[in-house]
Design a protein around this motif. Structure first.
Motif, PDB file in Angstrom:
ATOM      1  N   GLU A  20      -4.714   7.279   6.764  1.00 14.50           N
ATOM      2  CA  GLU A  20      -4.692   8.672   6.315  1.00 14.50           C
ATOM      3  C   GLU A  20      -4.523   8.748   4.803  1.00 14.50           C
ATOM      4  O   GLU A  20      -5.135   9.581   4.138  1.00 14.50           O
ATOM      5  CB  GLU A  20      -3.563   9.432   7.013  1.00 14.50           C
ATOM      6  CG  GLU A  20      -3.499  10.910   6.659  1.00 14.50           C
ATOM      7  CD  GLU A  20      -4.770  11.664   7.007  1.00 14.50           C
ATOM      8  OE1 GLU A  20      -5.118  12.617   6.268  1.00 14.50           O
ATOM      9  OE2 GLU A  20      -5.424  11.307   8.010  1.00 14.50           O
ATOM     10  N   ALA A  21      -3.696   7.869   4.239  1.00 16.13           N
ATOM     11  CA  ALA A  21      -3.471   7.874   2.789  1.00 16.13           C
ATOM     12  C   ALA A  21      -4.766   7.530   2.047  1.00 16.13           C
ATOM     13  O   ALA A  21      -5.094   8.156   1.031  1.00 16.13           O
ATOM     14  CB  ALA A  21      -2.371   6.883   2.418  1.00 16.13           C
TER      15      ALA A  21
ATOM     16  N   ASN B  52     -13.694   5.513  -7.434  1.00 15.19           N
ATOM     17  CA  ASN B  52     -12.446   6.123  -6.991  1.00 15.19           C
ATOM     18  C   ASN B  52     -12.000   5.520  -5.669  1.00 15.19           C
ATOM     19  O   ASN B  52     -10.816   5.199  -5.482  1.00 15.19           O
ATOM     20  CB  ASN B  52     -12.621   7.632  -6.829  1.00 15.19           C
ATOM     21  CG  ASN B  52     -11.413   8.285  -6.164  1.00 15.19           C
ATOM     22  OD1 ASN B  52     -10.346   8.388  -6.746  1.00 15.19           O
ATOM     23  ND2 ASN B  52     -11.583   8.702  -4.913  1.00 15.19           N
ATOM     24  N   ALA B  53     -12.941   5.332  -4.736  1.00 11.70           N
ATOM     25  CA  ALA B  53     -12.589   4.747  -3.441  1.00 11.70           C
ATOM     26  C   ALA B  53     -12.069   3.324  -3.612  1.00 11.70           C
ATOM     27  O   ALA B  53     -11.122   2.910  -2.927  1.00 11.70           O
ATOM     28  CB  ALA B  53     -13.796   4.768  -2.512  1.00 11.70           C
ATOM     29  N   ALA B  54     -12.677   2.564  -4.538  1.00 14.04           N
ATOM     30  CA  ALA B  54     -12.191   1.205  -4.803  1.00 14.04           C
ATOM     31  C   ALA B  54     -10.776   1.239  -5.376  1.00 14.04           C
ATOM     32  O   ALA B  54      -9.940   0.387  -5.048  1.00 14.04           O
ATOM     33  CB  ALA B  54     -13.133   0.490  -5.756  1.00 14.04           C
TER      34      ALA B  54
ATOM     35  N   GLY C 136     -10.282  12.692  -4.529  1.00 12.47           N
ATOM     36  CA  GLY C 136     -10.679  12.118  -5.818  1.00 12.47           C
ATOM     37  C   GLY C 136      -9.464  11.842  -6.681  1.00 12.47           C
ATOM     38  O   GLY C 136      -9.456  12.135  -7.884  1.00 12.47           O
ATOM     39  N   THR C 137      -8.454  11.240  -6.077  1.00 12.53           N
ATOM     40  CA  THR C 137      -7.179  11.030  -6.767  1.00 12.53           C
ATOM     41  C   THR C 137      -7.353  10.314  -8.099  1.00 12.53           C
ATOM     42  O   THR C 137      -6.667  10.629  -9.081  1.00 12.53           O
ATOM     43  CB  THR C 137      -6.226  10.221  -5.863  1.00 12.53           C
ATOM     44  OG1 THR C 137      -5.953  10.983  -4.669  1.00 12.53           O
ATOM     45  CG2 THR C 137      -4.924   9.900  -6.576  1.00 12.53           C
TER      46      THR C 137
ATOM     47  N   ASP D 160      -4.790   0.785  -4.294  1.00 12.44           N
ATOM     48  CA  ASP D 160      -3.490   1.352  -3.915  1.00 12.44           C
ATOM     49  C   ASP D 160      -2.983   0.735  -2.621  1.00 12.44           C
ATOM     50  O   ASP D 160      -1.771   0.541  -2.429  1.00 12.44           O
ATOM     51  CB  ASP D 160      -3.600   2.867  -3.726  1.00 12.44           C
ATOM     52  CG  ASP D 160      -3.766   3.622  -5.031  1.00 12.44           C
ATOM     53  OD1 ASP D 160      -3.403   3.075  -6.090  1.00 12.44           O
ATOM     54  OD2 ASP D 160      -4.262   4.766  -4.991  1.00 12.44           O
ATOM     55  N   ALA D 161      -3.920   0.437  -1.728  1.00 13.95           N
ATOM     56  CA  ALA D 161      -3.556  -0.104  -0.416  1.00 13.95           C
ATOM     57  C   ALA D 161      -3.512  -1.626  -0.397  1.00 13.95           C
ATOM     58  O   ALA D 161      -3.289  -2.222   0.663  1.00 13.95           O
ATOM     59  CB  ALA D 161      -4.557   0.388   0.629  1.00 13.95           C
ATOM     60  N   GLY D 162      -3.732  -2.261  -1.556  1.00 15.37           N
ATOM     61  CA  GLY D 162      -3.725  -3.719  -1.601  1.00 15.37           C
ATOM     62  C   GLY D 162      -4.945  -4.348  -0.968  1.00 15.37           C
ATOM     63  O   GLY D 162      -4.903  -5.500  -0.538  1.00 15.37           O
TER      64      GLY D 162
END
Length: 242
Positions: free
Chosen positions: A179-180, A130-132, A188-189, A137-139
């Motif tokens: 923060e995002a 999930n963190a990856a 856990g998006t 998402d952040a490129g």
């Protein structure tokens, strides 16, 4: 007149009681709502909507791509961030894969799975995946992906279950610890997306990680002809017609 005054006082007393009771209901309701929201920020059980990370491709958008889309060869890697054999693969082939991508010759498709969570218990595989995805998402997927393997704990140590540790590692990637990103990790998006990716792996016919395919052909599991960085380059050249 005295009776009227008594009635007025009784009516005022009832009004004050109703106001206090109503305020109590509002406060309790607000507290319950805050509790739900806070618990949802760090829920250990996936169950929300399937949210693919930005730029995910393929069927059901389960692939995180790296490298040019028009490369002549495509490398598919099923990986688990808790898997020691995956770390060995990354250490042996990372530079070669990056070189081939940078040269426009290879596109890599990462598929994240949770096989170690299933075998040993815990949530480190899922939380790291999930963190990856949050890093995607952040490129910043590639840098964070590589960092997770560099700092992989022992297989039996479910250290990646600690979301704080995953965020601390993000501080080593320029521009990632925002923060995002923190919110994405804590909430856990992409947990449900990770679980869906793991389910797809379970139905793929493959049963171990890493599973490495070049244009759909398994090139890593043959002990009689083990894959080396040099051979990978040769196979990519062949796919390019050279």
């Amino acid at each position: 007149m005295r009776e009227q005054q008594e009635r007025d006082r009784a009516r005022e007393k009832r009004r004050r009681v109703l106001i206090v009771a109503a305020l109590g209901v509002v406060v309790l309701g607000a507290a319950a709502l805050i509790g739900v929201l806070l618990s949802g920020d760090d829920d250990d059980e996936p169950g929300g909507p399937v949210t693919p990370p930005k730029g995910a491709t393929g069927r059901d958008r389960l692939v995180i791509p790296a490298g040019p889309a028009n490369a002549p060869a495509t490398l598919t890697i099923y990986e688990d961030f808790r898997c020691p054999a995956c770390k060995q693969f990354e250490e042996a082939f990372r530079d070669t894969i990056h070189d081939l991508q940078d040269a426009g010759r290879l596109r890599t498709e990462y598929r994240l799975v949770t096989i170690i969570d299933g075998n040993l218990g815990g949530t480190g595989s899922r939380n790291a995946a999930n963190a990856a995805a949050c890093a995607q998402d952040a490129g910043r997927f590639t840098a964070y992906h590589d960092l997770l393997y560099t700092h992989q704990p022992e297989e039996t140590d479910d250290a990646f279950a600690d979301k704080g540790r995953l965020i601390d590692l993000a501080g080593r990637v320029d521009g990632l610890d925002t923060e995002a990103f923190r919110r994405c990790v804590h909430r856990g998006t992409h947990d449900s997306w990770v679980e869906k990716s793991a389910d797809a792996f379970a139905g793929s016919g493959h049963d171990s990680t890493p599973t490495v395919l070049l244009d759909g052909e398994d090139i890593y599991g043959d002990r009689n002809e083990p894959l080396t960085p040099r051979r990978l380059r040769q196979l990519v050249d062949r796919a390019a017609g050279e």
